[in-house]
Scaffold this motif. Structure first.
Motif, short mmCIF file in Angstrom:
data_model
loop_
_atom_site.label_atom_id
_atom_site.label_comp_id
_atom_site.label_asym_id
_atom_site.label_seq_id
_atom_site.Cartn_x
_atom_site.Cartn_y
_atom_site.Cartn_z
N GLN A 1 57.99 6.89 -22.62
CA GLN A 1 57.55 8.15 -22.10
C GLN A 1 57.51 9.35 -23.08
N TRP A 2 57.12 8.73 -24.42
CA TRP A 2 56.68 9.68 -25.40
C TRP A 2 55.13 9.92 -25.25
N ILE A 3 54.69 11.05 -24.89
CA ILE A 3 53.48 11.34 -24.36
C ILE A 3 52.73 12.43 -25.48
N ALA A 4 51.46 12.24 -25.57
CA ALA A 4 50.51 13.12 -26.21
C ALA A 4 49.25 12.69 -25.86
N GLY A 5 48.37 13.84 -26.02
CA GLY A 5 46.85 13.21 -25.53
C GLY A 5 45.76 13.72 -26.53
N PHE A 6 44.68 13.24 -26.37
CA PHE A 6 43.56 13.69 -27.17
C PHE A 6 42.31 13.94 -26.58
N GLY A 7 41.42 14.73 -27.18
CA GLY A 7 40.08 15.00 -26.68
C GLY A 7 39.09 14.41 -27.58
N PHE A 8 39.34 14.32 -28.85
CA PHE A 8 38.50 13.36 -29.87
C PHE A 8 38.94 12.48 -30.28
N SER A 9 40.30 12.16 -30.84
CA SER A 9 40.73 10.65 -31.10
C SER A 9 42.43 10.93 -31.46
N ALA A 10 42.98 10.03 -31.89
CA ALA A 10 44.34 10.10 -31.85
C ALA A 10 44.72 10.44 -33.46
N GLY B 1 49.59 16.88 -7.72
CA GLY B 1 50.18 15.40 -7.60
C GLY B 1 49.11 14.62 -8.12
N ALA B 2 48.10 14.83 -9.02
CA ALA B 2 47.06 14.16 -9.55
C ALA B 2 47.65 13.65 -10.99
N ALA B 3 48.81 13.94 -11.43
CA ALA B 3 49.42 13.67 -12.52
C ALA B 3 51.02 13.53 -12.37
N VAL B 4 51.70 12.82 -13.34
CA VAL B 4 52.98 12.51 -13.15
C VAL B 4 53.41 12.84 -14.72
N LEU B 5 54.53 13.38 -14.84
CA LEU B 5 55.19 13.86 -16.05
C LEU B 5 55.91 12.69 -16.74
N GLY B 6 55.42 12.39 -18.16
CA GLY B 6 56.31 11.12 -18.69
C GLY B 6 55.36 9.89 -18.42
N GLU B 7 53.93 10.02 -17.48
CA GLU B 7 53.25 8.79 -17.24
C GLU B 7 51.67 9.16 -17.71
N THR B 8 51.51 10.39 -17.30
CA THR B 8 49.82 10.59 -17.45
C THR B 8 49.94 10.86 -19.06
N GLY B 9 48.73 10.19 -19.66
CA GLY B 9 48.59 10.57 -21.05
C GLY B 9 49.09 8.95 -21.76
N ARG B 10 49.72 7.89 -20.79
CA ARG B 10 50.24 6.79 -21.41
C ARG B 10 49.22 6.09 -22.11
N TYR B 11 47.86 6.15 -21.59
CA TYR B 11 46.77 5.26 -22.12
C TYR B 11 46.21 6.10 -23.52
N MET B 12 47.08 7.07 -23.76
CA MET B 12 46.42 7.75 -25.20
C MET B 12 47.54 7.90 -26.18
N ALA B 13 48.97 7.96 -25.72
CA ALA B 13 49.87 8.39 -26.72
C ALA B 13 50.12 7.25 -27.70
N GLY B 14 50.19 5.91 -27.16
CA GLY B 14 50.40 4.88 -28.28
C GLY B 14 49.34 4.76 -29.44
N PHE B 15 48.41 5.54 -29.67
CA PHE B 15 47.47 5.39 -30.54
C PHE B 15 47.79 6.23 -31.68
N PHE B 16 48.43 7.20 -31.24
CA PHE B 16 48.81 8.05 -32.49
C PHE B 16 49.64 7.38 -33.68
N GLN C 1 57.89 7.13 -34.58
CA GLN C 1 57.39 5.92 -34.09
C GLN C 1 56.18 5.40 -34.97
N GLY C 2 55.66 6.23 -35.70
CA GLY C 2 54.69 6.24 -36.78
C GLY C 2 55.02 5.70 -38.11
#
Length: 488
Positions: free
Chosen positions: A333-342, A242-257, A365-366
């Motif tokens: 809700q287009w989601i991806a994440g990063f460990g280093f950068s986008a 319950g600590a994550a939500v599909l389509g929401e968790t990662g939204r503070y990273m995805a748009g940087f790609f 989108q890119g």
């Protein structure tokens, strides 16, 4: 003030020039070992650690590079002073030192703030202060008993004292600034997708100060219970708990790609296309390397610092477009994440994680943002005649040609310029940019401007004591020769 910011921007090119190499090294390492990031492959670890040695020390590189670049004669003593100033400030304002000194009460929030004192803002500030001290004191003569410490040897000493005073101020000011940023970030998260866009805007806007890390700590980690990055990579475990939500968790990273992989390379293409024809080869070498780093690894500083100070309008627009991109990705809700950068490496790595959602749509989108960045940047550069790399020689319809073409050597050109400037007794400062000599004289009336214009592409008399002589791409060699003649 604007000209002073331009001076800082030129000085920042010294440390920024090494970033592409560092980013490529790290990107290659991640590519070799995408799962272990060097933990499963010695060669990958070698590449990653080599690049990280530079990237992880950006703050001190800024301190050294800015001090060197802003000093009157580009002397190593200024660079040393920048390093000393930075070390004094970051040491005195570290959490342990502040607690030991006892002037400021250490709380949970202030301890976190002081743990983040090693940032780009402090690096740039230390470099600027060191350069100003160098320019003021490098020729000071002390009494004979202290003569050993005269001149350039005095600069690091004075810098250390000033850095102590700066540290005293920061002990009180820095926790307030940092806490304000953290509090702001916490409120933004309560605004949903709009808040994500606002975060994206301020994430870019704060990069010149190096304060975006304060916001990142709120959104990406568990500082305020959001932990967007941690939950994303925890995958199914976080989803089940319950600590994550599909389509929401990662939204503070995805748009940087879309911005880092496509938007900024579009901006680089616009900067290249709007450069002067004679400067395009040089600009291309810089922009291609910086764009590749942004696309492949997500390291954007080489590109951003290329226009951040010389064209602040472009940087504000860049921050706005980043906010728009983060908002769009979060809303769709287009989601991806990063460990280093986008960059491409992290997009590939994250595309198969349980919480990734339609990551290929970020590529679509890119492409849109590549076109958007290109035409917006190109339009603004041409409309407002912004001095992005390669355009500085465009003033007054100048043609930055090489006046040394033919039989003249760089030394002969420098000798001619020096004579027409009124001799070395009339010359007080020699500096240069990409195509021009930037000079300070005692009296511009002693300069034979009309005669000088017959031998160089252009002469700009900015004031009674300041003028610029357009030389062309070989200006650095002419400047070196002119300095030797002036000091002879």
């Amino acid at each position: 003030m604007f000209s002073y910011l331009q001076k800082i921007g030129r000085a920042l090119m010294v440390p920024v020039a090494v970033m592409p190499a560092a980013a490529v090294l790290m990107g290659v390492g991640y590519w070799i070992d995408p799962a272990g990031w060097g933990g499963n492959n010695a060669l990958a670890a070698f590449f990653i650690k080599s690049g990280a040695a530079i990237i992880d020390n950006m703050s001190v590189l800024f301190a050294i590079g800015v001090a060197y670049g802003m000093s009157r004669d580009k002397d190593g003593a200024a660079a040393l002073a920048g390093f000393i100033g930075f070390m004094v400030v970051t040491t005195l304002c570290s959490a342990g030192a502040v607690a030991q000194i006892g002037l400021v009460e250490i709380t949970t929030n202030s301890e976190l703030a002081f743990s983040k004192i090693n940032n780009q803002f402090v690096g740039i500030l230390s470099g600027v202060i060191a350069a100003e001290i160098y320019n003021r004191f490098y020729r000071v003569e002390l009494p004979k008993a202290l003569s050993f410490f005269s001149g350039k040897r005095l600069v690091p000493i004075v810098t250390s004292v000033v850095a102590m005073a700066l540290s005293f101020v920061l002990m009180y000011v820095w926790p307030v600034v940092f806490s304000g940023l953290v509090g702001f970030g916490t409120q933004v998260t309560e605004m949903g997708n709009v808040g994500a866009g606002i975060y994206g805007f301020f994430n870019r806007l704060l990069i010149p100060l190096g304060l975006h890390h304060a916001l990142n700590a709120v959104f990406w980690f568990d500082l305020a219970g959001i932990n967007d990055l941690g939950n994303f990579w925890a995958g199914q475990e976080a989803l089940d708990s319950g600590a994550a939500v599909l389509g929401e968790t990662g939204r503070y990273m995805a748009g940087f790609f879309p911005v880092m992989m496509f938007g900024l390379p579009g901006a680089a293409l616009a900067i290249y296309h709007t450069a002067r024809p004679e400067n395009k080869a040089k600009v291309a070498s810089i922009m291609v390397a910086a764009a590749f780093c942004s696309f492949f690894t997500g390291v954007t500083e080489p590109l951003e610092f290329a226009f951040m100070f010389v064209a602040p309008l472009l940087y504000v627009v860049h921050a706005l477009l980043t906010g728009v991109s983060v908002f769009i990705a979060a809303s769709m809700q287009w989601i991806a994440g990063f460990g280093f950068s986008a960059g491409l490496v992290d997009l590939v790595l994250s595309s198969q994680t349980p919480l990734a959602n339609q990551p290929l749509m970020l590529v679509a989108q890119g492409f849109v943002f590549f076109v958007l960045y290109y035409f917006v940047f190109r339009g603004l550069i041409l409309t407002f005649n912004l001095k992005t790399p390669g355009r500085e020689a465009a003033d007054n319809d100048e043609t930055a040609q090489d006046p040394s073409a033919g039989a003249s050597s760089h030394g002969e050109v420098a000798g001619l310029v020096l004579r027409l400037l009124g001799g070395k007794d009339n010359l007080t400062l020699i500096d240069n940019c990409a195509t021009r000599l930037r000079l300070e004289v005692k009296d511009s009336d002693q300069v034979a401007v009309s005669e000088l214009k017959k031998h160089v592409p252009g002469v700009i008399v900015a004031s009674k004591t300041a003028l610029q002589v357009v030389i062309g791409p070989e200006v650095e060699f002419v400047a070196d020769e002119l300095k030797q003649l002036a000091n002879a």
